[in-house]
Write a protein that holds these residues in place. Structure first.
Motif, PDB file in Angstrom:
ATOM      1  N   GLN A  53       0.835  -1.205   0.000  1.00 49.22           N
ATOM      2  CA  GLN A  53       0.000   0.000   0.000  1.00 49.22           C
ATOM      3  C   GLN A  53       0.866   1.250   0.000  1.00 49.22           C
ATOM      4  O   GLN A  53       0.618   2.194  -0.753  1.00 49.22           O
ATOM      5  N   ALA A  54       1.890   1.276   0.852  1.00 58.48           N
ATOM      6  CA  ALA A  54       2.799   2.425   0.885  1.00 58.48           C
ATOM      7  C   ALA A  54       3.587   2.543  -0.412  1.00 58.48           C
ATOM      8  O   ALA A  54       3.858   3.647  -0.903  1.00 58.48           O
ATOM      9  N   ALA A  55       3.931   1.404  -0.995  1.00 56.12           N
ATOM     10  CA  ALA A  55       4.681   1.417  -2.250  1.00 56.12           C
ATOM     11  C   ALA A  55       3.875   2.048  -3.378  1.00 56.12           C
ATOM     12  O   ALA A  55       4.438   2.665  -4.288  1.00 56.12           O
ATOM     13  N   LEU A  56       2.550   1.911  -3.329  1.00 55.82           N
ATOM     14  CA  LEU A  56       1.697   2.520  -4.355  1.00 55.82           C
ATOM     15  C   LEU A  56       1.875   4.037  -4.370  1.00 55.82           C
ATOM     16  O   LEU A  56       2.053   4.642  -5.432  1.00 55.82           O
ATOM     17  N   GLY A  57       1.810   4.654  -3.187  1.00 53.40           N
ATOM     18  CA  GLY A  57       1.977   6.098  -3.123  1.00 53.40           C
ATOM     19  C   GLY A  57       3.326   6.548  -3.634  1.00 53.40           C
ATOM     20  O   GLY A  57       3.438   7.538  -4.368  1.00 53.40           O
ATOM     21  N   ARG A  58       4.384   5.825  -3.255  1.00 54.53           N
ATOM     22  CA  ARG A  58       5.730   6.156  -3.722  1.00 54.53           C
ATOM     23  C   ARG A  58       5.835   6.038  -5.236  1.00 54.53           C
ATOM     24  O   ARG A  58       6.461   6.868  -5.907  1.00 54.53           O
ATOM     25  N   LEU A  59       5.238   4.981  -5.758  1.00 59.47           N
ATOM     26  CA  LEU A  59       5.335   4.719  -7.192  1.00 59.47           C
ATOM     27  C   LEU A  59       4.701   5.841  -8.013  1.00 59.47           C
ATOM     28  O   LEU A  59       5.269   6.291  -9.020  1.00 59.47           O
ATOM     29  N   LEU A  60       3.519   6.306  -7.603  1.00 57.10           N
ATOM     30  CA  LEU A  60       2.858   7.373  -8.357  1.00 57.10           C
ATOM     31  C   LEU A  60       3.687   8.652  -8.323  1.00 57.10           C
ATOM     32  O   LEU A  60       3.776   9.373  -9.322  1.00 57.10           O
ATOM     33  N   THR A  61       4.293   8.937  -7.172  1.00 55.80           N
ATOM     34  CA  THR A  61       5.154  10.114  -7.069  1.00 55.80           C
ATOM     35  C   THR A  61       6.373   9.968  -7.960  1.00 55.80           C
ATOM     36  O   THR A  61       6.775  10.916  -8.667  1.00 55.80           O
ATOM     37  N   ASP A  62       6.986   8.781  -7.968  1.00 51.00           N
ATOM     38  CA  ASP A  62       8.147   8.538  -8.832  1.00 51.00           C
ATOM     39  C   ASP A  62       7.777   8.629 -10.310  1.00 51.00           C
ATOM     40  O   ASP A  62       8.602   9.034 -11.143  1.00 51.00           O
ATOM     41  N   LEU A  63       6.560   8.249 -10.636  1.00 45.61           N
ATOM     42  CA  LEU A  63       6.114   8.280 -12.028  1.00 45.61           C
ATOM     43  C   LEU A  63       6.132   9.705 -12.574  1.00 45.61           C
ATOM     44  O   LEU A  63       6.492   9.924 -13.737  1.00 45.61           O
ATOM     45  N   ARG A  64       5.750  10.680 -11.758  1.00 46.84           N
ATOM     46  CA  ARG A  64       5.763  12.080 -12.210  1.00 46.84           C
ATOM     47  C   ARG A  64       7.175  12.525 -12.566  1.00 46.84           C
ATOM     48  O   ARG A  64       7.379  13.311 -13.494  1.00 46.84           O
ATOM     49  N   ARG A  65       8.136  12.028 -11.806  1.00 46.63           N
ATOM     50  CA  ARG A  65       9.532  12.418 -12.048  1.00 46.63           C
ATOM     51  C   ARG A  65      10.127  11.685 -13.242  1.00 46.63           C
ATOM     52  O   ARG A  65      10.763  12.315 -14.107  1.00 46.63           O
ATOM     53  N   ALA A  66       9.905  10.368 -13.319  1.00 46.93           N
ATOM     54  CA  ALA A  66      10.590   9.545 -14.317  1.00 46.93           C
ATOM     55  C   ALA A  66       9.856   9.502 -15.657  1.00 46.93           C
ATOM     56  O   ALA A  66      10.491   9.334 -16.701  1.00 46.93           O
ATOM     57  N   ALA A  67       8.541   9.627 -15.636  1.00 45.51           N
ATOM     58  CA  ALA A  67       7.772   9.521 -16.880  1.00 45.51           C
ATOM     59  C   ALA A  67       6.618  10.516 -16.846  1.00 45.51           C
ATOM     60  O   ALA A  67       5.451  10.146 -16.718  1.00 45.51           O
ATOM     61  N   PRO A  68       6.914  11.822 -16.933  1.00 43.35           N
ATOM     62  CA  PRO A  68       5.862  12.840 -16.793  1.00 43.35           C
ATOM     63  C   PRO A  68       4.753  12.727 -17.829  1.00 43.35           C
ATOM     64  O   PRO A  68       3.601  13.057 -17.537  1.00 43.35           O
ATOM     65  N   GLU A  69       5.082  12.245 -19.045  1.00 40.04           N
ATOM     66  CA  GLU A  69       4.050  12.126 -20.069  1.00 40.04           C
ATOM     67  C   GLU A  69       3.048  11.032 -19.724  1.00 40.04           C
ATOM     68  O   GLU A  69       1.869  11.111 -20.095  1.00 40.04           O
ATOM     69  N   VAL A  70       3.499  10.009 -18.995  1.00 38.37           N
ATOM     70  CA  VAL A  70       2.590   8.965 -18.524  1.00 38.37           C
ATOM     71  C   VAL A  70       1.800   9.476 -17.323  1.00 38.37           C
ATOM     72  O   VAL A  70       0.584   9.324 -17.232  1.00 38.37           O
ATOM     73  N   ALA A  71       2.492  10.113 -16.388  1.00 39.04           N
ATOM     74  CA  ALA A  71       1.830  10.639 -15.193  1.00 39.04           C
ATOM     75  C   ALA A  71       0.756  11.651 -15.549  1.00 39.04           C
ATOM     76  O   ALA A  71      -0.261  11.767 -14.851  1.00 39.04           O
ATOM     77  N   ALA A  72       0.937  12.379 -16.644  1.00 35.99           N
ATOM     78  CA  ALA A  72      -0.060  13.365 -17.056  1.00 35.99           C
ATOM     79  C   ALA A  72      -1.385  12.721 -17.427  1.00 35.99           C
ATOM     80  O   ALA A  72      -2.435  13.386 -17.404  1.00 35.99           O
ATOM     81  N   ARG A  73      -1.349  11.446 -17.773  1.00 38.47           N
ATOM     82  CA  ARG A  73      -2.578  10.729 -18.152  1.00 38.47           C
ATOM     83  C   ARG A  73      -3.216  10.022 -16.964  1.00 38.47           C
ATOM     84  O   ARG A  73      -4.310   9.477 -17.095  1.00 38.47           O
TER      85      ARG A  73
END
Length: 781
Positions: free
Chosen positions: A414-434
């Motif tokens: 559960q905690a890893a989910l929150g971290r992953l979404l935050t990391d997604l904005r940094r590593a793959a902003p075009e994916v996070a935007a969707r």
């Protein structure tokens, strides 16, 4: 009551002729399916002629006078023949399909976005859900326009219209949606209630209009009413007419329905009542029989002029509901009878209807003559409603990894989910935007706080109020509401959450903009939300549902908050791939993999079952050289975590039970028994792999299934007995023993839990280290 002032269309004989043809075609579609084609098995084909007749006027007025190409309409399930009749007249459905209602490859029983051959905007069928889908579609359209429409565009772009039966308002899902705070700002919403006062088996007792209208008004909706047509209104204007209005207004529903079944003096006497007012008797005596017969059928839901006005008067700044009084089965020999819901016209009654509508039984699909006023009107409307082709944006390429690593002994999935979404904005902003996250007022408890603070909360029409707790040092969530936020908060209503997920997950096909909707929900409540989520998937919506926390591992919360059967739900659900990862790295790999399949024509939804239990991440460490192989196996369904040279027994564990399995293997080694440990990340994909090996269909994208994963987990050379274990019902993994035909013991949860420590809960249900070890010992012995 806000009664609609009519616009006269009495002189428009063309529109009336089209209405009659729609009624005829809708009735004929059902008649042909049952009396001419039929089913050789003897099972009734079915259909709803009376419900269709109830809606013929409403849908004629809407499509032919009030609809635009940008509008989208949800049609109540039992009026599907009317929708197909209209689509046929507008050139959107070939004649051959009119004979194929409820036939394989033909017209579906209820409107289906994905399975019907003609234009269907919303799949309906599960009562209430089709109506509420318009709410979430409006929200989704505003989200897409604000994020990908060239700026902060939040004004309505076409109306979202629901045509629903009054019985649908019995559904709690309707009121959960109506009461959501964002809904009152969606002025593009227009609901039209077919108020025929009948359900499946009876005339509904009591007059519910005022109660229902009051509930909508209290939620901020505009309420319009189409109650009486021009014939009745003219009678009301005569001397004594007000007495007639009072008499009809005060009648029980069933008494009014009974008037439709009598004629002549009996009709006059029944209207007058048991102790009639002499003035009312005199007034009725002045009305000729045919006029009186027409008058009792002249309700506002069959008045094309009044309906047209209502659709034009809808307030564009807030939702509008129109209550249209109708007669179920109007125009049919079965009109008004309490048992007409599923009744089929007999061949004689069908012939009688043909005579009354000036058409022919022998040529039911005869089109309007070329050049006729009716044909010209249909052509004009078809051109007006023609929709441009959708330019679809391709989904972004999702990376296979985005995080630096998952370490430590205190990390839960559960905690890893929150971290992953935050990391997604940094590593793959075009994916996070969707990505758009949705939660029912549990964003913080499902670890979305970090993500939410970064992306903000979506508000449909304007910047939200000031966050007065933003400067409080103990505030974890910065509640910044604006039109560019990427989180949707829907209050404590799981049905609303999954309804929104379904429509956010359909934007790729509706408007060409793919989203990656991720909803978080307490896993015990997945079943509460399952039906609307299922229906959204059936209608083409693709999303990711995260159930967390899950299982009896949520020990202190007690049995009411401990989910047992949800792993099976994930395994068995069509259009969904299900994962239950044990480690943060497995979650990252599988969630990113699942994102790849969201928002595309051949895609699918996903369900993740996560936990709050901290797990030692070092158990899953893998050499760098083997990392890609481990990832491929994890996304395919599982991998071998402990692989001794000699294997006496195999332990296959899923989710939070993996650490117990590893510990049990260590204890078995102390007894001289060598145990392999398999980590199951997806029971769903493993089961599909077993079907693929025998050539059976696996469902969903073919690239999801990798048969070779079975040889990784259960190599052909091994014939060792098998223990399976998970924090859920044991039958979820029971099929694994059949892969090699070995003795198998299945451990899991088969009863309701109770408040306890995690250790006590696992021991109580037999999924702790001791239970796993003893099961393996028994098999080896």
């Amino acid at each position: 009551m806000t009664t609609v002032a009519r616009v006269s269309v009495d002189a428009d004989k063309t529109l009336l002729a089209v209405e009659r043809r729609i009624l005829w075609l809708a009735t004929s579609i059902v008649h042909h399916a049952n009396h001419l084609r039929g089913d050789a098995s003897g099972v009734k084909v079915g259909g709803h002629q009376a419900s269709s007749a109830s809606m013929a006027s409403i849908m004629t007025a809407l499509w032919f006078t009030g609809l635009s190409a940008q509008d989208r309409v949800s049609v109540k399930p039992h009026a599907s023949p009317v929708l197909h009749a209209i689509n046929h007249l507008l050139g959107d459905l070939d004649t051959e399909y009119l004979t194929r209602l409820r036939d394989l490859g033909g017209l579906q029983s209820y409107p289906s976005r994905t399975k019907d051959p003609d234009t269907v905007d919303f799949s309906t069928g599960s009562v209430g859900i089709g109506a509420t889908a318009t709410i979430w579609a409006a929200l989704a359209r505003r989200y897409v326009d604000a994020h990908f429409g060239g700026g902060k565009q939040t004004s309505p772009n076409g109306r979202m219209i629901a045509l629903l039966g009054d019985a649908e308002l019995d559904e709690g899902a309707v009121w959960e949606a109506v009461l959501d705070p964002q809904v009152v700002r969606l002025g593009e919403l227009l609901w039209v209630v077919d108020l025929n006062r009948q359900s499946l088996d009876r005339v509904v007792p009591g007059i519910a209009y005022e109660r229902l209208a009051g509930m909508f008004r209290s939620a901020g909706w505009e309420v319009l009413t189409c109650k009486y047509g021009p014939v009745l209104e003219e009678l009301f204007s005569r001397d004594g007419g007000e007495l007639l209005r009072q008499r009809i207004d005060g009648m029980p529903n069933a008494e009014y329905q009974r008037l439709l079944r009598v004629r002549g003096e009996e009709l006059r006497a029944r209207i007058a009542g048991g102790t009639p007012d002499p003035a009312l008797v005199r007034m009725l005596a002045s009305v000729d029989g045919p006029t009186l017969h027409s008058a009792v059928r002249d309700l506002g839901g069959h008045d094309l002029g009044g309906l047209t006005t209502a659709f034009q008067q809808a307030d564009p700044t807030r939702p509008t509901v129109v209550f249209a009084y109708t007669i179920k089965g109007r125009g049919l020999p079965t009109e008004g009878h309490p048992a007409n819901h599923s009744a089929l016209l007999t061949p004689d009654q069908y012939a009688e209807l043909a005579r009354s509508l000036h058409t022919e039984v022998g040529d039911p699909w005869r089109p309007f003559e070329v050049g006729s006023a009716e044909a010209e009107l249909c052509g004009q409307v078809a051109e007006r409603l023609r929709r441009p082709d959708i330019a679809r944006t391709a989904p972004p390429t999702v990376p296979v990894e985005v995080s630096a690593g998952h370490r430590g002994s205190g990390l839960s999935t559960q905690a890893a989910l929150g971290r992953l979404l935050t990391d997604l904005r940094r590593a793959a902003p075009e994916v996070a935007a969707r990505v758009v996250t949705v939660s029912p007022d549990v964003a913080s408890s499902t670890n979305l706080a970090g993500w939410l603070n970064k992306v903000g909360v979506f508000k449909a029409d304007e910047v939200g109020p000031e966050d007065w707790f933003a400067d409080d040092p103990e505030t974890r969530i910065r509640w910044a509401e604006n039109t560019t936020g990427q989180h949707v908060e829907l209050g404590i209503a799981e049905v609303n959450l999954v309804g929104a997920l379904g429509e956010l997950g359909a934007t790729w096909s509706r408007w060409g903009q793919p989203l990656i909707p991720i909803g978080t929900i307490y896993d015990p409540f997945v079943n509460r939300a399952l039906e609307p989520w299922t229906f959204g998937i059936y209608a083409g919506g693709q999303s990711i549902l995260v159930g967390t926390p899950s299982g009896v591992t949520l020990a202190a919360e007690g049995g009411a908050h401990q989910s047992v059967i949800t792993p099976s739900v994930g395994l068995e659900h069509p259009g969904v791939v299900a994962y239950e990862p044990a480690f943060g790295q497995d979650l990252e790999w599988t969630l990113l993999h699942a994102m790849r399949f969201v928002g595309r024509p051949d895609g699918c939804s996903a369900y993740f079952r996560l936990s709050t239990r901290p797990v030692d991440q070092s158990l899953a460490e893998v050499p760098a050289a083997d990392r890609e192989q481990r990832r491929r196996q994890a996304v395919a369904g599982g991998y071998r975590l402990r692989a001794p040279e000699r294997v006496d027994v195999v332990i296959a564990a899923m989710g939070v039970t993996v650490p117990q399995a590893v510990r049990a293997a260590e204890e078995l080694a102390e007894h001289g028994i060598s145990a392999a440990v398999n980590v199951v990340t997806s029971a769903d994909l493993l089961f599909r792999a077993t079907r693929a090996r025998t050539g059976l269909p696996t469902g969903g994208p073919a690239e999801l299934v990798d048969e070779s994963v079975l040889d990784v987990l259960l190599p052909p050379r091994e014939r060792a007995p098998l223990v399976t274990v998970l924090d859920g019902h044991p039958h979820t993994l029971a099929f694994l023993g059949a892969v090699r035909g070995v003795p198998t013991t299945t451990l899991g949860v088969t009863g309701f839990g109770q408040s306890s420590t995690v250790a006590d809960a696992h021991r109580l249900h037999g999924i702790d280290v001791t239970a796993i070890r003893d099961a393996a010992l028994d098999l080896v012995d």
